[in-house]
Design a protein around this motif. Structure first.
Motif, PDB file in Angstrom:
ATOM      1  N   LEU A  84     -62.537 -18.852 -48.647  1.00 21.45           N
ATOM      2  CA  LEU A  84     -62.719 -17.416 -48.548  1.00 21.45           C
ATOM      3  C   LEU A  84     -61.432 -16.689 -48.925  1.00 21.45           C
ATOM      4  CD1 LEU A  84     -64.566 -17.455 -45.099  1.00 21.45           C
ATOM      5  CD2 LEU A  84     -65.625 -17.328 -47.364  1.00 21.45           C
ATOM      6  N   ILE A  85     -61.516 -15.376 -49.006  1.00 25.65           N
ATOM      7  CA  ILE A  85     -60.376 -14.538 -49.357  1.00 25.65           C
ATOM      8  C   ILE A  85     -60.170 -13.485 -48.274  1.00 25.65           C
ATOM      9  CG2 ILE A  85     -59.415 -12.903 -51.041  1.00 25.65           C
ATOM     10  CD1 ILE A  85     -59.615 -15.696 -52.161  1.00 25.65           C
ATOM     11  N   VAL A  86     -58.911 -13.241 -47.916  1.00 21.82           N
ATOM     12  CA  VAL A  86     -58.570 -12.180 -46.968  1.00 21.82           C
ATOM     13  C   VAL A  86     -57.734 -11.128 -47.683  1.00 21.82           C
ATOM     14  CG1 VAL A  86     -57.360 -11.567 -44.829  1.00 21.82           C
ATOM     15  CG2 VAL A  86     -58.646 -13.718 -44.970  1.00 21.82           C
ATOM     16  N   PHE A  95     -58.169  -5.691 -42.280  1.00 24.85           N
ATOM     17  CA  PHE A  95     -58.344  -6.857 -43.138  1.00 24.85           C
ATOM     18  C   PHE A  95     -59.813  -6.938 -43.536  1.00 24.85           C
ATOM     19  CE2 PHE A  95     -54.773  -7.646 -40.401  1.00 24.85           C
ATOM     20  CZ  PHE A  95     -53.851  -8.358 -41.155  1.00 24.85           C
ATOM     21  N   ILE A  96     -60.066  -7.420 -44.729  1.00 24.35           N
ATOM     22  CA  ILE A  96     -61.437  -7.627 -45.199  1.00 24.35           C
ATOM     23  C   ILE A  96     -61.587  -9.083 -45.607  1.00 24.35           C
ATOM     24  CG2 ILE A  96     -63.189  -6.992 -46.895  1.00 24.35           C
ATOM     25  CD1 ILE A  96     -61.896  -4.281 -47.150  1.00 24.35           C
ATOM     26  N   LEU A  97     -62.604  -9.735 -45.072  1.00 28.27           N
ATOM     27  CA  LEU A  97     -62.903 -11.125 -45.410  1.00 28.27           C
ATOM     28  C   LEU A  97     -64.016 -11.146 -46.448  1.00 28.27           C
ATOM     29  CD1 LEU A  97     -62.455 -14.174 -44.686  1.00 28.27           C
ATOM     30  CD2 LEU A  97     -64.380 -13.917 -43.095  1.00 28.27           C
ATOM     31  N   THR A  98     -63.771 -11.823 -47.565  1.00 24.44           N
ATOM     32  CA  THR A  98     -64.767 -11.880 -48.639  1.00 24.44           C
ATOM     33  C   THR A  98     -64.955 -13.319 -49.111  1.00 24.44           C
ATOM     34  OG1 THR A  98     -63.209 -11.626 -50.491  1.00 24.44           O
ATOM     35  CG2 THR A  98     -63.986  -9.605 -49.421  1.00 24.44           C
ATOM     36  N   GLU A  99     -66.057 -13.534 -49.801  1.00 23.73           N
ATOM     37  CA  GLU A  99     -66.265 -14.797 -50.495  1.00 23.73           C
ATOM     38  C   GLU A  99     -65.526 -14.743 -51.825  1.00 23.73           C
ATOM     39  OE1 GLU A  99     -70.531 -14.974 -50.681  1.00 23.73           O
ATOM     40  OE2 GLU A  99     -70.648 -16.131 -48.806  1.00 23.73           O
ATOM     41  N   ASP A 100     -65.437 -15.871 -52.504  1.00 23.03           N
ATOM     42  CA  ASP A 100     -64.738 -15.913 -53.796  1.00 23.03           C
ATOM     43  C   ASP A 100     -65.337 -14.927 -54.792  1.00 23.03           C
ATOM     44  OD1 ASP A 100     -62.705 -17.666 -53.295  1.00 23.03           O
ATOM     45  OD2 ASP A 100     -63.863 -19.444 -53.822  1.00 23.03           O
ATOM     46  N   GLU A 101     -66.658 -14.723 -54.701  1.00 19.13           N
ATOM     47  CA  GLU A 101     -67.335 -13.829 -55.642  1.00 19.13           C
ATOM     48  C   GLU A 101     -67.121 -12.352 -55.319  1.00 19.13           C
ATOM     49  OE1 GLU A 101     -68.853 -16.118 -53.787  1.00 19.13           O
ATOM     50  OE2 GLU A 101     -69.040 -17.756 -55.244  1.00 19.13           O
ATOM     51  N   GLY A 102     -66.476 -12.066 -54.189  1.00 18.79           N
ATOM     52  CA  GLY A 102     -66.185 -10.686 -53.833  1.00 18.79           C
ATOM     53  C   GLY A 102     -67.104 -10.096 -52.779  1.00 18.79           C
ATOM     54  N   LYS A 103     -68.124 -10.808 -52.344  1.00 19.22           N
ATOM     55  CA  LYS A 103     -69.035 -10.288 -51.324  1.00 19.22           C
ATOM     56  C   LYS A 103     -68.307 -10.170 -49.989  1.00 19.22           C
ATOM     57  CE  LYS A 103     -73.258 -11.314 -48.751  1.00 19.22           C
ATOM     58  NZ  LYS A 103     -74.344 -12.294 -48.505  1.00 19.22           N
ATOM     59  N   GLU A 104     -68.348  -8.970 -49.394  1.00 19.89           N
ATOM     60  CA  GLU A 104     -67.693  -8.740 -48.117  1.00 19.89           C
ATOM     61  C   GLU A 104     -68.491  -9.368 -46.981  1.00 19.89           C
ATOM     62  OE1 GLU A 104     -66.869  -4.638 -47.466  1.00 19.89           O
ATOM     63  OE2 GLU A 104     -65.534  -4.453 -49.195  1.00 19.89           O
ATOM     64  N   LEU A 105     -67.767 -10.039 -46.069  1.00 21.64           N
ATOM     65  CA  LEU A 105     -68.393 -10.692 -44.932  1.00 21.64           C
ATOM     66  C   LEU A 105     -68.056 -10.001 -43.616  1.00 21.64           C
ATOM     67  CD1 LEU A 105     -67.694 -14.425 -45.886  1.00 21.64           C
ATOM     68  CD2 LEU A 105     -69.803 -13.131 -46.246  1.00 21.64           C
ATOM     69  N   MET A 106     -66.763  -9.749 -43.408  1.00 20.18           N
ATOM     70  CA  MET A 106     -66.314  -9.148 -42.157  1.00 20.18           C
ATOM     71  C   MET A 106     -65.147  -8.202 -42.396  1.00 20.18           C
ATOM     72  SD  MET A 106     -66.496 -12.249 -39.355  1.00 20.18           S
ATOM     73  CE  MET A 106     -66.628 -11.033 -38.032  1.00 20.18           C
ATOM     74  N   ILE A 107     -64.955  -7.294 -41.441  1.00 17.92           N
ATOM     75  CA  ILE A 107     -63.853  -6.338 -41.488  1.00 17.92           C
ATOM     76  C   ILE A 107     -63.163  -6.344 -40.133  1.00 17.92           C
ATOM     77  CG2 ILE A 107     -63.200  -3.909 -41.806  1.00 17.92           C
ATOM     78  CD1 ILE A 107     -65.848  -3.612 -43.410  1.00 17.92           C
ATOM     79  N   ALA A 108     -61.835  -6.416 -40.119  1.00 19.17           N
ATOM     80  CA  ALA A 108     -61.061  -6.368 -38.875  1.00 19.17           C
ATOM     81  C   ALA A 108     -60.173  -5.134 -38.900  1.00 19.17           C
ATOM     82  CB  ALA A 108     -60.210  -7.628 -38.722  1.00 19.17           C
ATOM     83  N   LYS A 109     -60.210  -4.364 -37.829  1.00 20.66           N
ATOM     84  CA  LYS A 109     -59.405  -3.147 -37.737  1.00 20.66           C
ATOM     85  C   LYS A 109     -58.553  -3.189 -36.478  1.00 20.66           C
ATOM     86  CE  LYS A 109     -62.635  -0.228 -40.314  1.00 20.66           C
ATOM     87  NZ  LYS A 109     -63.423   1.038 -40.319  1.00 20.66           N
ATOM     88  N   ALA A 110     -57.248  -2.939 -36.648  1.00 19.99           N
ATOM     89  CA  ALA A 110     -56.316  -2.957 -35.521  1.00 19.99           C
ATOM     90  C   ALA A 110     -56.399  -1.653 -34.746  1.00 19.99           C
ATOM     91  CB  ALA A 110     -54.894  -3.185 -36.019  1.00 19.99           C
ATOM     92  N   SER A 111     -56.165  -1.741 -33.434  1.00 20.24           N
ATOM     93  CA  SER A 111     -56.126  -0.558 -32.582  1.00 20.24           C
ATOM     94  C   SER A 111     -55.232  -0.861 -31.388  1.00 20.24           C
ATOM     95  CB  SER A 111     -57.535  -0.160 -32.117  1.00 20.24           C
ATOM     96  OG  SER A 111     -58.121  -1.201 -31.360  1.00 20.24           O
TER      97      SER A 111
END
Length: 303
Positions: A84-86, A95-111
């Motif tokens: 995967l790609i971060v 942060f955004i977690l994606t597959e190699d093809e660019g499809k977004e899987l998850m998003i992490a936001k700091a607070s």
């Protein structure tokens, strides 16, 4: 995996039969719905029923937090590593977690000044997640111990009226001297995982066990070696990294050393590769990756 929605639908139908007026408030007014005959709920059971009705309304609009099981379960022992790609935002707050093809899987936001990350399942659009994040990653005061938690879908699938909070991982960060260098280290404890990738243990105080009981798998960072000639720490990343960084790291299962179960490495400014194997689930690996910037706080605290 659809059990949560089945429970939701059943509760929504039950409440829907009682509704005497039409709900017209927008999603931002979640929690302020019109109740039958204009009355407020008188008991916890009433509140739960109305909460289910609100969840169904949000789900219909595409604003539900999403199913989490597929992000928790790990690959099977025989499966090849998942690559995967971060992508890290320039301000280091998301942060955004994606597959190699660019499809977004998850998003992490700091607070909370970096002491908390909210992890959302990507929906493919910019609509807000009105019902909140699917996972929470929260630290202690010193930012060296973190807990990854989510709602317990096991409780929900069993139809429990009072569902628990499921702990998915406990992560401890620290610096360790290796030769003349200082290495970033992390220890991770997760619930025991079956060979097929499903959970053998559920850390939930309502329907399962706790982290202090049996059913724990521990991982730790693979220590680099000090290269006296280069005067630096070195570790083989199998060609997966193209940029040197103190935040590049690998992890292995404590009881099975020598096999890389997690690899995180920098390939470009604010871009990293993330490779994972059994027994880590996608969300556990992504949570560990999101903590790379917490390293600086730990390093300053140990100077």
């Amino acid at each position: 995996e659809l059990s949560w929605y089945r429970q939701l639908a059943a509760a929504a139908v039950s409440v829907g039969n009682k509704v005497g007026s039409k709900v017209t408030s927008p999603i931002k007014d979640l929690g302020k719905r019109v109740h039958p005959e204009g009355k407020k709920p008188h008991s916890e059971a009433d509140t739960r029923e109305w909460r289910a009705f609100e969840l169904a309304d949000a789900m219909e609009q595409g604003l539900a937090p999403g199913l989490t099981t597929s992000f928790i379960e790990a690959l099977s022992e025989e499966a090849e590593d998942r690559r995967l790609i971060v992508q890290r935002a320039p301000d280091r707050q998301s942060f955004i977690l994606t597959e190699d093809e660019g499809k977004e899987l998850m998003i992490a936001k700091a607070s909370c000044e970096g002491k908390r990350f909210e992890l959302f399942i990507a929906s493919g659009d910019d609509r807000p997640k009105a019902l909140g994040p699917a996972f929470i990653l929260e630290s202690n005061e010193h930012k060296d111990n973190w807990k990854l938690r989510s709602r317990c879908e096991v409780c929900e699938s069993r139809g429990k009226r009072q569902c628990g909070v499921r702990e998915l991982a406990s992560m401890t960060q620290y610096m360790e001297m290796v030769g003349e260098g200082s290495a970033f280290c992390m220890d991770v404890a997760i619930p025991e995982v079956c060979p097929d990738g499903s959970s053998c243990a559920v850390w939930c105080d309502v329907c399962g066990s706790t982290a202090s009981s049996k059913g724990v798998t521990e991982l730790t960072v693979r220590r680099p070696r000090w290269n006296a000639r280069q005067k630096s720490l070195t570790l083989d990343f199998r060609g997966r990294c193209s940029m040197a960084s103190a935040k590049n790291f690998q992890m292995e299962v404590v009881e099975k050393p020598g096999k890389v179960n997690f690899l995180f490495g920098k390939v470009r400014e604010n871009k990293f590769v993330l490779d994972l194997l059994h027994p880590l689930g996608t969300v556990q690996a992504f949570a560990a990756a999101a903590l790379v910037d917490a390293l600086e706080v730990i390093a300053m605290g140990q100077e």
